[in-house]
Design a protein around this motif. Structure first.
Motif, mmCIF file in Angstrom:
data_model
loop_
_atom_site.group_PDB
_atom_site.id
_atom_site.type_symbol
_atom_site.label_atom_id
_atom_site.label_comp_id
_atom_site.label_asym_id
_atom_site.label_seq_id
_atom_site.Cartn_x
_atom_site.Cartn_y
_atom_site.Cartn_z
ATOM 1 N N ARG A 1 10.215 -32.915 -33.947
ATOM 2 C CA ARG A 1 10.356 -31.465 -34.029
ATOM 3 C C ARG A 1 10.287 -30.910 -32.616
ATOM 4 O O ARG A 1 9.322 -31.167 -31.885
ATOM 5 N N TYR A 2 11.312 -30.155 -32.205
ATOM 6 C CA TYR A 2 11.369 -29.595 -30.861
ATOM 7 C C TYR A 2 11.308 -28.073 -30.916
ATOM 8 O O TYR A 2 11.815 -27.440 -31.843
ATOM 9 N N TYR A 3 10.681 -27.486 -29.889
ATOM 10 C CA TYR A 3 10.756 -26.053 -29.638
ATOM 11 C C TYR A 3 11.686 -25.866 -28.444
ATOM 12 O O TYR A 3 11.535 -26.538 -27.413
ATOM 13 N N ILE A 4 12.635 -24.933 -28.581
ATOM 14 C CA ILE A 4 13.626 -24.695 -27.531
ATOM 15 C C ILE A 4 13.592 -23.224 -27.152
ATOM 16 O O ILE A 4 13.890 -22.352 -27.980
ATOM 17 N N LEU A 5 13.203 -22.939 -25.932
ATOM 18 C CA LEU A 5 13.135 -21.572 -25.431
ATOM 19 C C LEU A 5 14.504 -21.195 -24.879
ATOM 20 O O LEU A 5 15.000 -21.841 -23.952
ATOM 21 N N VAL A 6 15.109 -20.166 -25.476
ATOM 22 C CA VAL A 6 16.469 -19.801 -25.062
ATOM 23 C C VAL A 6 16.513 -18.371 -24.554
ATOM 24 O O VAL A 6 15.720 -17.512 -24.931
ATOM 25 N N ASP A 7 17.473 -18.112 -23.702
ATOM 26 C CA ASP A 7 17.645 -16.816 -23.043
ATOM 27 C C ASP A 7 18.961 -16.184 -23.483
ATOM 28 O O ASP A 7 19.902 -16.874 -23.863
ATOM 29 N N GLY A 8 18.996 -14.872 -23.420
ATOM 30 C CA GLY A 8 20.260 -14.182 -23.639
ATOM 31 C C GLY A 8 20.621 -13.968 -25.097
ATOM 32 O O GLY A 8 21.706 -13.477 -25.392
ATOM 33 N N GLN A 9 19.739 -14.338 -26.015
ATOM 34 C CA GLN A 9 20.000 -14.096 -27.429
ATOM 35 C C GLN A 9 19.047 -13.005 -27.920
ATOM 36 O O GLN A 9 17.893 -12.937 -27.523
ATOM 37 N N THR A 10 19.523 -12.172 -28.804
ATOM 38 C CA THR A 10 18.687 -11.062 -29.285
ATOM 39 C C THR A 10 18.503 -11.143 -30.792
ATOM 40 O O THR A 10 19.373 -11.606 -31.520
ATOM 41 N N ASP A 11 17.354 -10.653 -31.253
ATOM 42 C CA ASP A 11 17.091 -10.604 -32.683
ATOM 43 C C ASP A 11 17.503 -9.238 -33.230
ATOM 44 O O ASP A 11 18.155 -8.448 -32.542
ATOM 45 N N ALA A 12 17.097 -8.942 -34.467
ATOM 46 C CA ALA A 12 17.504 -7.685 -35.102
ATOM 47 C C ALA A 12 16.979 -6.465 -34.375
ATOM 48 O O ALA A 12 17.551 -5.374 -34.471
ATOM 49 N N LEU A 13 15.883 -6.624 -33.635
ATOM 50 C CA LEU A 13 15.292 -5.492 -32.923
ATOM 51 C C LEU A 13 15.679 -5.472 -31.448
ATOM 52 O O LEU A 13 15.141 -4.693 -30.673
#
Length: 430
Positions: free
Chosen positions: A255-267
């Motif tokens: 199981r990996y956690y991947i920190l990503v940039d430039g993506q936005t959520d609903a808020l």
């Protein structure tokens, strides 16, 4: 002489069950999952915490047992339900959906498959009994909590059938829930999305956000970083970590956690964490009828998990995806910063348990009713119609029968737990 014979009967019965347990654990954890000795020991240590944990980590044992028991309440094999496959008290939780609402729903889809709805119902009912037993509540309270779960399930199915609710749009928020679930949802409203990132990440000396390392979150190798980056070319990846210590049945799967940039959520908040988890064949698939149509759509195990989540949730995670890396299949989803369960400390009295299991019954009805013709062309019928037809008009008989089966199986879990402790001691004593 009579006492000796009785002891022989007891010993033989336990010996046979011990042999069954050993063969099942060796086959699934040793062969199907291909877990190393160290991974198995890590998993078994977690399962040894209590019978409920043992139950969570041994779904294959549950299906081995219950698929041998016929019931007049099963739906026809030709008209299965898309089931969650591993329904229990800890596989419900709160999170933020794609409209920005904090909702409460099922949150684990690794064992999603098609089969009789009754397997989800029985597994959840057993888990309720085990969970409440761990909290020191008596048999009567356990049975009443299961009763509320089943009554909530049936009543919600009837509301779908009468078109009073729509499974395609129904969600559970602070506005239509009660008790501990409502309190957890209201508390999460005050939580800032950035809290999760602040808990697991930091700004380094170069001014970049990276993960904070601890026992559960560890750095990946250069090779892993490159491989993951290669299968996720559409993301600007800031950092990657391997996540340990989550779940019970999934211990041993990467199981990996991947920190990503430039993506936005609903808020509109940037920087989010994706979870990339290795997945194997669904455990129910080993025991339930083979469904050619289903596998034609979901041969990739990551696609099966993603498909299950899309089928059961009203608003899908826009980051849901599946990939193959180094010959292993994975699924990807956003790790919600609002992820939270109702914990034992959240219950203040018996009524809290009854309200909670009733809502869980409604949610179970929703995921079963939604994941049919409304969502997938695998189905040509409405699951709620078929389920209510199987249950029939005598709802009380269905409820009493299910409670009886759940309570009997709970006792078997406690007996198996003792045998399991003996077997682990024998198997891993070195």
């Amino acid at each position: 002489m009579g006492r000796i014979l009785l002891e022989r009967v007891k010993h033989t019965r336990m010996f046979i069950r011990h042999d069954q347990l050993e063969k099942i654990f060796e086959e699934f954890d040793g062969q199907c999952m291909a877990l190393s000795k160290e991974q198995r020991l890590e998993k078994y240590k977690t399962m040894l915490e209590n019978p409920f944990r043992f139950f969570r980590g041994s779904a294959y044992l549950f299906y081995y047992d219950v698929t041998k028991v016929p019931s007049i309440f099963h739906t026809d094999d030709e008209k299965p339900t898309w089931i969650q496959g591993d329904l229990h008290m800890d596989n419900f939780g709160a999170f933020q959906n794609e409209s920005g609402d904090i909702v409460y729903d099922v949150n684990d889809f690794d064992e999603g498959y098609v089969g009789s709805y009754l397997y989800d119902i029985i597994r959840m009912s057993v888990s309720i009994a085990l969970y409440l037993e761990e909290q020191g509540l008596n048999t009567s309270a356990q049975e009443m909590a299961i009763h509320h779960f089943l009554r909530g399930y049936i009543n919600q199915l009837k509301r779908f059938q009468r078109k009073q609710d729509d499974p395609r749009t129904l969600s559970f928020t602070k506005d239509n829930t009660k008790g501990p679930i409502k309190r957890v949802l209201k508390k999460l409203e005050k939580r800032q999305r950035t809290h999760f990132l602040q808990d697991i990440s930091q700004i380094n000396e170069e001014g970049k956000r990276v993960f904070l390392w601890n026992e559960e979150v560890q750095p990946v190798s250069k090779e892993e970083f490159a491989a993951i980056s290669n299968v996720l070319p559409n993301y600007a990846i800031k950092d990657i970590a391997i996540k340990h210590g989550s779940g019970t049945a999934s211990i041993g799967l990467k199981r990996y956690y991947i920190l990503v940039d430039g993506q936005t959520d609903a808020l509109g908040v940037e920087d989010l964490v994706l979870e990339m988890k290795e997945v194997r064949s669904a455990i129910p698939a080993y025991f339930l009828p083979y469904n050619e149509t289903f596998w034609a759509h979901y041969e990739h195990q990551g696609a099966r998990v993603v498909g299950t989540q899309k089928a059961m949730h009203h608003l899908e995670d826009p980051h849901l995806a599946y990939v193959t890396m180094d010959g292993q299949e994975y699924y990807i989803r956003e790790r919600s910063p609002y992820k939270k369960k109702v914990k034992p400390k959240n219950y203040t009295d018996l009524e809290d348990y009854f309200v909670t299991t009733s809502i869980m019954g409604q949610i179970t009805a929703k995921i079963h009713a939604r994941a049919d013709i409304d969502y997938s062309d695998v189905f040509t019928y409405h699951s709620e119609v078929e389920i209510l037809h199987a249950i029939g008009k005598h709802h009380d008989i269905f409820i009493e029968s299910t409670i009886l089966q759940a309570m009997r199986y709970k006792e078997l879990v406690y007996s198996d737990f003792e045998l399991f402790k003996e077997w682990v001691e024998e198997k891993f004593k070195s």
